[in-house]
Enzyme design. Structure first.
Site, mmCIF file in Angstrom:
data_model
loop_
_atom_site.group_PDB
_atom_site.id
_atom_site.type_symbol
_atom_site.label_atom_id
_atom_site.label_comp_id
_atom_site.label_asym_id
_atom_site.label_seq_id
_atom_site.Cartn_x
_atom_site.Cartn_y
_atom_site.Cartn_z
ATOM 1 N N ILE A 179 -18.115 -0.925 1.999
ATOM 2 C CA ILE A 179 -19.091 0.027 1.452
ATOM 3 C C ILE A 179 -18.870 0.174 -0.054
ATOM 4 O O ILE A 179 -19.206 1.189 -0.657
ATOM 5 C CB ILE A 179 -19.032 1.400 2.162
ATOM 6 C CG1 ILE A 179 -17.598 1.937 2.234
ATOM 7 C CG2 ILE A 179 -19.640 1.311 3.549
ATOM 8 C CD1 ILE A 179 -17.484 3.328 2.835
ATOM 9 N N ALA A 216 -19.541 3.276 -3.081
ATOM 10 C CA ALA A 216 -20.792 3.179 -3.833
ATOM 11 C C ALA A 216 -22.009 3.105 -2.921
ATOM 12 O O ALA A 216 -23.105 3.541 -3.299
ATOM 13 C CB ALA A 216 -20.760 1.961 -4.757
ATOM 14 N N LEU A 217 -21.841 2.566 -1.707
ATOM 15 C CA LEU A 217 -22.971 2.428 -0.783
ATOM 16 C C LEU A 217 -23.140 3.623 0.150
ATOM 17 O O LEU A 217 -23.999 3.601 1.028
ATOM 18 C CB LEU A 217 -22.812 1.144 0.038
ATOM 19 C CG LEU A 217 -23.053 -0.164 -0.724
ATOM 20 C CD1 LEU A 217 -22.670 -1.367 0.125
ATOM 21 C CD2 LEU A 217 -24.511 -0.265 -1.159
ATOM 22 N N THR A 218 -22.341 4.649 -0.034
ATOM 23 C CA THR A 218 -22.463 5.828 0.828
ATOM 24 C C THR A 218 -23.597 6.748 0.399
ATOM 25 O O THR A 218 -24.023 7.603 1.172
ATOM 26 C CB THR A 218 -21.167 6.648 0.816
ATOM 27 O OG1 THR A 218 -20.956 7.188 -0.510
ATOM 28 C CG2 THR A 218 -19.968 5.792 1.207
ATOM 29 N N TYR A 271 0.833 -1.196 0.000
ATOM 30 C CA TYR A 271 0.000 0.000 0.000
ATOM 31 C C TYR A 271 0.871 1.250 0.000
ATOM 32 O O TYR A 271 1.622 1.498 0.937
ATOM 33 C CB TYR A 271 -0.910 0.038 1.229
ATOM 34 C CG TYR A 271 -1.995 -1.007 1.257
ATOM 35 C CD1 TYR A 271 -2.327 -1.747 0.127
ATOM 36 C CD2 TYR A 271 -2.713 -1.247 2.423
ATOM 37 C CE1 TYR A 271 -3.323 -2.701 0.166
ATOM 38 C CE2 TYR A 271 -3.724 -2.201 2.472
ATOM 39 C CZ TYR A 271 -4.017 -2.929 1.342
ATOM 40 O OH TYR A 271 -5.012 -3.874 1.390
#
Length: 377
Positions: A265, A269-271, A108
């Protein structure tokens, strides 16, 4: 002249008369006051769960830090001081609101992903600064080994872990995971995890992106050494339920392996933040297209309606839905303090069984996006 002492009481500490947690906190508080130290906001044991069959306890929700320092997928391909300060705010706010479990990886924000700064390095720096302010602060750290084709044998795992520890400025981590199954040599990688435990470099070990068969094989190989497989970290959300369909979730439940859910999430996209008229930028825009977001709207509308009943956001509803599945720890990625505080508000309460079932039914009408290919190998 008496010296003034400053201390901060815990944000979410639950006081119960005669409880062990209360006595422990009071002892720490007295020692800190006597020494002139500030007291870190405490996290009660009641808010933690055991990670699989290990002795490690972590908070019921963690924070993913893939985006910290990254300029290859997140952050509009740029990393600067403003984003650095925001990440630091996410770290501190998470701890202030009762979340102390952070998940990173050697790839990362590192040279592997062409990032400017290593996520591990940033997390290590934030931990050091936190402990300078609060000497008694406790942080649970999970990181991962990249199964790159040129890495061979058990020694490669221990060597990589020691490099991660150097970047994190730690002598050990709480959880070390194989980031994905290698093209070959996975038995050696698992042996390396066992070696890391025996050398005291890690408290618990896990895997990531492992199919049901690979999960069972890993569990059995470690079991022969008396080492529990603590976790399997996979892509899992209300709109991506491949772990249920492939048998991974059921196997985790059967074996007592905690499922750590990344992208809980669906990368935002699910926010409810993104719409067909306002899709996400960068690579995510090619995954969560206008067409997909159009089909997602009925589910999002219902999520918002349910959220209003609890004074919760769509993000918090989506995360709580995952927790309701049992044996699941979501690790949403937090870029700033506002997001971290919102994530912390996703636990400590529960959707009803009917609401959980209704959301599952609505989500089943949406064709999921493509996941990580190795999930099915």
């Amino acid at each position: 002249m008496a010296m003034a002492t400053h201390f901060t009481f815990p944000f979410n500490y639950v006081v119960s008369e005669g409880s062990h947690g209360r006595r422990s906190f009071v002892r720490k508080l007295v020692r800190a006051v006597a020494s002139g130290d500030s007291v870190a906001p405490a996290i009660s044991e009641e808010s933690k769960v055991k990670l699989g069959g290990s002795d490690l306890k972590v908070t019921k929700l963690g924070i993913g830090v893939w985006s910290w320092g990254d300029n290859s997928y997140w952050n509009d391909f740029q990393w600067d001081d403003r984003k650095l300060k925001a990440a630091k705010g996410a770290f501190d706010t998470s701890l202030d609101n009762g979340i102390d479990f952070f998940d990173t990886a050697e790839v990362y924000g590192s040279k592997f992903s062409l990032g400017a700064i290593s996520s591990e390095t940033l997390l290590g720096r934030f931990i050091r600064e936190r402990k300078e302010r609060y000497p008694g602060a406790e942080v649970s750290v999970a990181t991962k080994f990249a199964a790159l084709p040129w890495r061979f044998g058990r020694e490669s795992v221990v060597t990589a872990l020691k490099d991660s520890l150097s970047r994190l400025e730690l002598s050990s981590v709480d959880l070390y995971q194989l980031h994905w199954p290698g093209l070959w040599g996975n038995e050696g990688y698992l042996d390396g995890l066992g070696d890391a435990v025996e050398q005291g470099l890690v408290k618990a070990v896990g895997v990531s992106n492992y199919s049901e068969k690979r999960l069972r094989d890993a569990y059995e190989r470690l079991k022969k050494r008396g080492i529990p497989l603590a976790s399997n970290q996979v892509n899992y959300s209300l709109i991506y339920r491949a772990p249920e369909q492939t048998g991974v979730k059921a196997a985790c439940d059967e074996l007592g392996v905690t499922l750590i859910a990344y992208s809980p999430i669906a990368q935002g996209a699910l926010t409810g933040k993104y719409t067909p008229e306002n899709p996400p930028s960068g690579p995510r825009g090619r995954i969560y297209t206008r067409e997909f977001l159009t089909k997602l709207q009925p589910l999002l509308n219902r999520i918002k309606q349910i959220g209003e009943n609890y004074s919760k956001t769509p993000t918090q509803i989506a995360l709580n839905w995952l927790v309701a599945q049992g044996n699941v720890i979501p690790i949403p990625g937090a870029k700033n303090a506002e997001q971290a505080k919102e994530f912390a508000g996703a636990i400590g309460w529960s959707l009803t069984d009917n609401e959980v079932s209704e959301l599952r039914s609505l989500a089943s009408e949406i064709k999921p996006v493509v996941g990580f290919p190795v999930e099915y190998l």
